[in-house]
Design an enzyme around this catalytic site. Sequence first.
Site, PDB file in Angstrom:
ATOM      1  N   HIS A  13      19.221  36.072  90.472  1.00  9.52           N
ATOM      2  CA  HIS A  13      19.054  37.323  90.984  1.00  9.52           C
ATOM      3  C   HIS A  13      20.943  37.700  91.447  1.00  9.52           C
ATOM      4  O   HIS A  13      21.701  36.457  91.617  1.00  9.52           O
ATOM      5  CB  HIS A  13      18.680  37.437  92.337  1.00  9.52           C
ATOM      6  CG  HIS A  13      18.704  36.482  93.411  1.00  9.52           C
ATOM      7  ND1 HIS A  13      17.552  35.124  92.874  1.00  9.52           N
ATOM      8  CD2 HIS A  13      19.626  36.079  94.592  1.00  9.52           C
ATOM      9  CE1 HIS A  13      17.984  34.834  94.094  1.00  9.52           C
ATOM     10  NE2 HIS A  13      19.028  35.095  93.977  1.00  9.52           N
ATOM     11  N   CYS A  21       6.837  32.724  90.876  1.00 12.46           N
ATOM     12  CA  CYS A  21       7.419  32.926  91.694  1.00 12.46           C
ATOM     13  C   CYS A  21       7.919  34.166  92.980  1.00 12.46           C
ATOM     14  O   CYS A  21       6.811  34.518  91.900  1.00 12.46           O
ATOM     15  CB  CYS A  21       9.249  32.428  91.224  1.00 12.46           C
ATOM     16  SG  CYS A  21      10.758  33.910  90.688  1.00 12.46           S
TER      17      CYS A  21
END
Length: 120
Positions: free
Chosen positions: A95, A2
């Site tokens: 995140h 990713c």
Amino acid sequence: MCLFCKIVEKEIPANVELESEEFLAFHDINPIAPIHLLVIPKKHVDSFQELEAETMAKMTTFIQELAKKMGLDKDGYRLLTNIGENGGQEIKHLHFHLVGGTKLKWVHLSDDMKKVKEAI
Ligand code: AMP
């Protein structure tokens, strides 16, 4: 791999503000406030929903240190994480957005406010 794993591997450049063995904090490419950082675990985790509590505990200390480094600890800041489709998560690597550097507004996040009002 990713996008954020590529940043961890330094295959893609990022403006890194703080790094530890397990975590990385870098500036968001499209900031929504004067200070907008993303904090990630280096080891891939899809979202907060899959995060182990033990990692969250260590991440807490890292984020608090980051807020201090950015001079945000006294006046405050916002910490948020989008989870999955309804949460608006675009990048599927956990995140936290750390946002600050100004007085932040609080906004309605749903288009369907009628339903929200009915639910209250
Ligand atoms: P989310 O919608 O919560 O998944 O947030 C993804 C965030 O990643 C957005 O705020 C983007 O601006 C940010 N972003 C995307 N690509 C990069 C990149 N290469 N470097 C830094 N931030 C990025």
